[in-house]
Design an enzyme around this catalytic site. Structure first.
Site, PDB file in Angstrom:
ATOM      1  N   HIS B 462       0.946  -1.312  -0.321  1.00  0.00           N
ATOM      2  CA  HIS B 462       0.350  -0.370  -0.293  1.00  0.00           C
ATOM      3  C   HIS B 462       0.741   0.813   0.037  1.00  0.00           C
ATOM      4  CE1 HIS B 462      -0.389   0.382   4.484  1.00  0.00           C
ATOM      5  NE2 HIS B 462       0.545   0.422   4.481  1.00  0.00           N
ATOM      6  N   GLU B 463       0.163   2.576  -0.533  1.00  0.00           N
ATOM      7  CA  GLU B 463       1.139   3.725  -0.711  1.00  0.00           C
ATOM      8  C   GLU B 463       1.624   3.715  -1.368  1.00  0.00           C
ATOM      9  OE1 GLU B 463       0.941   6.913   0.681  1.00  0.00           O
ATOM     10  OE2 GLU B 463      -1.066   5.720   1.762  1.00  0.00           O
ATOM     11  N   GLY B 464       1.466   3.096  -2.953  1.00  0.00           N
ATOM     12  CA  GLY B 464       2.883   3.048  -3.687  1.00  0.00           C
ATOM     13  C   GLY B 464       3.707   1.511  -3.371  1.00  0.00           C
TER      14      GLY B 464
END
Lengths: 619, 619
Positions: B462-464
């Site tokens: 997550h978050e890239g």
């Protein structure tokens, strides 16, 4: 593609194009066999795996075994799958026809059983233990023990366990405290073997309780007290016993009397939940066979030689663990490759940037996704080849001529720690990469890859931890008999190098592997140059890792030679693509993986003292 | 030791001995603060984590959130813990006192919030999202949006989300299809911002539904159609909207009307189960605010600048993710260190072998267990230092003078991908090592380490994802402005090298790091030497890994300089042990980890085409 077709094709390549297993049919033991019968066994296992195991692998995870205080409950599909497996005859795949076995080579039996692990390593765990148990009795038991216990196990009527660890003695078997005392008058003349009563606790016993079969045959390590009533310290005091859950007569008929073995509890695991894992109490008096407490058990072999007998089976058991780890990796590779070919996302980077008006591309087209797929391929296909190579050595040990037997035995000693540890580490990494390919979806339980990763985490722990494998390799295997095992391995590698040196596309890789091999030998010497075990062994795990990567580079060079020959022979179309895939995986391994050896070896060569010298109070 | 005391002591060392955060109190913004107030905040967070979060972390895992078709059910302790957290004021730790905030430096706020992640990263997830959401509104919202939405979030009355991904658009945000259409007459003059109606699906929305707070403030990326009714392709068409679950008036009072945002389903995750993760339907007509379908939403900033605004908050969010990953690693280190000190097993190897009559030793005395503990220490303590260093840069960006602001901004650009990715990978590895230290016990759910490992696996996604971080680093951050960010980093490292060169015990390490830094610069140039993005970026992940390890070596050299100075200053007893631990972890990192960079960099430098050129059909 159908279930595990990718593995099937790779296994056929390894078995036939590389290992040429059909030549084993020239040997008397396998004379009834041929490429066709080998294929039929693979078909059988593939079908069983697809129909009986694969559909229920998630169920076996979500419906963990439960214990109501009296009985263990398993999902019914697990019970039915294992009964179908037992009925198929695969439990006795390697045994004599006279015993109802298929008398197959180990190589083919392992390749076939791998389908079960691909479908559900957890549900299939019962089989591996039963084979190991019965195989041990065939090597060390009396004829009566073989007839009563092993035969019923191979027939699938009873399943087996291996009871080694105790709550206070995991890796350190010398500290087991389960006691075995002669069971009164005439005990030494029991037709099933010298009869004892066991008292103690056994921990981490896989398949230790279930009702899939009518009986469970526990093989138990225990100590017979000396005349002073005390247990002999160390491993020399350990003996081996057969301890059935239900007592049997000397013809193998159930007497109806329950033995004093009781389930104390189930362990609740991170994964691998299809196989029960138990804490067993022996002889606590829960049951009173013959009117008194104590688990009735029959000595196998001679007193004090229990561990030796157990280790006899360790090579095959450890190859089995390695192959299980491998197939979990393979299952993840299949799932992530399939996903990557279906899932559209993003666009290729071009010098002009990305054009958002163009349709998205399947993610298999992105370089980083291909990196993650190719890494998985290199890990799992390489590991399959390693495990089947080791299985082929078992066949050589069993059926080769005297010289070949000895050489195979030496190689197995050296390669077994790798066969066990390498897939446990790198096919687990493959499972992590499979999750990463699926992104958020991979982190959900709607896809199988997270379960593969959880299931596989066990393999660095059971059947000898990573650390134990490393001590076995650097502390024992590469130094035994003046380093004879390592010499034999080096000789085999140099034969490969000579062939690769003659094959232009592979000559550079041959040079790289030659350098790696030379370095490994030099580092082995450097590690032991002071003769101080603590200095040599302080970095045994990095040594194990480098040794494993060097072995796998060799395996990949062998596979590449095979593939290159087939390409040079004029393979086209889908066949050529398949073979180019082997060369690409070999390229990946030589360029991205083999260079990792040097950082591991540096600390070994320097006998680096960082981890040895750090004080508890500094942590 | 008490809860998270090991982290507390390390954090104090990083904050005070290394980063000298008390000097921030000399700045006007932090003038009300002092070392004492900083300590009080750490005390507060540590106590909340110990009392409200840690006891329920396992419960939050086993009692996963459920959805009955109408409402989401969370374990009550999660609800109570988050309410207690909100009441503590920590949500607004960094905000202005005028807004009810504590006006703390980011460095201290992050160090305090880390206790919550140590205790339960899953239960604490709601806070990180709420802070990120409200912080974004403070940067880009109108005064009314800040007063109505951000203020209620900081006060803990409402929680926030970030709605970016869609089922068909995960990493590729340019492909989102959520539409935002003006909501009729006068919509542009709504006091809460130009009013639109949203229609679309948002996937992977953490904290997307719950009843901890009376309202949920969704920040949603969507596209406003052009005059032709079509959505603008690419990221330039993306705008940002506030979309509350319950409608509010322009004073922030709930109107009682439900907005047209509906939970379509919960994702069932491998870990991190304390935080709900959702698929949300916007504007499907489940609710009809104002009598019609469509989710009411207010534009933030200008149309088409949504992604820019979102990325404004990305640095802090990514540091937050990295710190979460770090603290999961720390929790595993604590658990395994504790176990290793308690658990007797085996005996030391001596030249005379092992004496089984001697008592067993705690496993912390075995070299391989110490290796696994020291590796964890090097990963998790190094990662804490990295994250707090980045947080200190955020403070510099916020309160430094013009030159310092600019330099901190450049460094943050380059370091953020590392702050996010490095702990996600290596503190996950730490969690795996923690399992290994516990052996079979570590594989059971009776100990916390398996949950840490599962929870942490999310952080590379997550978050890239890892792959996205790598493209960001090599494709953008190290080349932007002619490589200015990398130059600033290199300058800082060379300042460290100059100091270490003057410190005899660290001079060798300074030379090693100097060589690594030089190599990293040369490889960066080599990667881009053809100017072809596909060639440079095909091995972006190995580059990210090598860059991360080089940065961490630098961080460890900094910590070692600090520790050495304190030792040279005459520290004794427990203090000296603590400092020697830093030096040992630095030794481990320089000897066992830093050499791993070269294999990663080789493929980058060669622009190795293996993964780029492999064809789908070969896989």
């Amino acid at each position: 593609m159908g279930f595990a077709e990718h593995y099937r094709r790779h296994a056929e390549f390894v078995l036939h194009d590389w290992l040429q297993v059909e030549r084993l049919a020239e040997r008397p033991r396998f004379a009834e066999h041929s490429r066709e019968t080998f294929s039929a066994v693979l078909d059988l296992a593939q079908r069983l795996a697809r129909e009986r195991f694969a559909p229920f692998n998630r169920l076996a995870d979500t419906e963990e075994p439960t214990f109501d205080g009296e009985r263990v409950h398993l999902p019914q599909p697990t019970v039915e799958a294992m009964r179908a497996y037992a009925a198929s005859g695969l439990l006795a795949a390697m045994e004599d026809e006279a015993l109802g076995g298929l008398q197959l080579p180990c190589t083919v039996a392992m390749a076939a059983n791998a389908f079960i692990s691909h479908a559900s390593v957890g549900m299939g765990g019962y089989a591996m233990l039963t084979r190991g148990n019965a195989g041990l009795l065939m090597a060390h038991g009396t004829p009566a023990q073989q007839r009563v216990f092993a035969a019923n196990e191979f027939a699938g009527r009873w399943f087996g366990t291996m009871c080694l660890s105790e709550p206070q003695a995991g890796s350190s078997l010398s500290d087991i405290t389960t006691r075995a005392e002669p069971d009164g008058e005439g005990a030494e003349r029991d037709p099933l073997g010298p009869r004892h009563r066991l008292r103690g606790h056994k921990m981490w016993i896989s398949a230790g309780e279930h009702e899939i079969t009518e009986n469970i045959v526990h093989l138990v390590l225990a100590k017979i007290p000396g005349a002073d009533g005390r247990l002999v310290p160390g491993v020399r005091g350990i003996s081996l016993f057969i301890c059935p859950k239900w007592l049997v007569d000397d013809q193998g008929a159930l007497t109806g009397e329950r033995n004093d073995v009781a389930l104390a509890g189930l362990n609740h695991k991170l994964g691998y939940r299809g196989t029960t894992n138990t804490l067993l109490n022996f002889g606590e008096g829960r049951f009173r066979p013959g009117g008194k407490a104590g688990a009735v058990a029959y000595l196998v072999g001679r007193p004090g030689e229990g561990l030796k007998a157990m280790f006899h089976m360790m090579n095959e058991a450890r190859i089995g663990v390695g192959l299980g780890a491998t197939m979990l990796g393979y299952a993840g590779y299949d799932a992530s490759l399939d996903y990557a070919r279906q899932r559209p996302q993003g666009r290729p980077a071009t010098p002009a940037g990305k054009d958002p008006t163009q349709p998205q591309v399947p993610i298999v087209q992105h370089a980083d996704v291909r990196r993650m797929l190719l890494a998985q391929k290199a890990y799992v296909e390489g590991a399959v080849a390693l495990e089947l190579y080791c299985a082929r050595l078992v066949d050589e040990q069993d059926t080769g001529d005297a010289g070949a037997k000895a050489e195979a035995g030496l190689l197995l000693e050296v390669l077994t720690p790798i066969a066990k540890s390498w897939p446990s580490e790198w096919c687990l990494e493959a499972n992590s990469l499979a999750i990463q390919v699926l992104g958020g979806y991979g982190y959900t339980r709607d896809f199988p890859v997270e379960q593969h990763w959880r299931d596989n985490r066990l393999n660095m722990i059971h059947e000898g931890t990573h650390g134990i494998q490393a001590l076995d390799l650097l502390g024992r295997k590469v130094v035994m008999n003046g380093g004879e095992g390592l010499s034999v391995l080096a000789h085999r590698v140099s034969q490969t190098l000579a062939r690769a040196g003659q094959c232009a596309p592979l000559a550079d890789d041959a040079n790289r592997l030659a350098a790696a091999l030379q370095r490994l030998g030099a580092v082995t010497k450097a590690a032991w140059s002071t003769g101080v075990p603590a200095e040599a062994l302080g970095n045994a795990v990095p040594y194990l890792q480098a040794f494993g990567h060097t072995v796998l580079a060799w395996i990949w060079l062998e596979l590449a030679l095979t593939a290159q020959a087939a390409l040079d022979g004029g393979a086209t179309g889908g066949d050529a693509d398949f073979l180019r895939g082997k060369l690409a995986a070999k390229d990946y391994f030589f360029r991205h993986e083999l260079p990792k050896c040097e950082p591991w070896l540096q600390v070994v060569a320097a006998r680096d003292a960082t981890t040895r010298e750090v004080q508890d109070a500094w942590l």
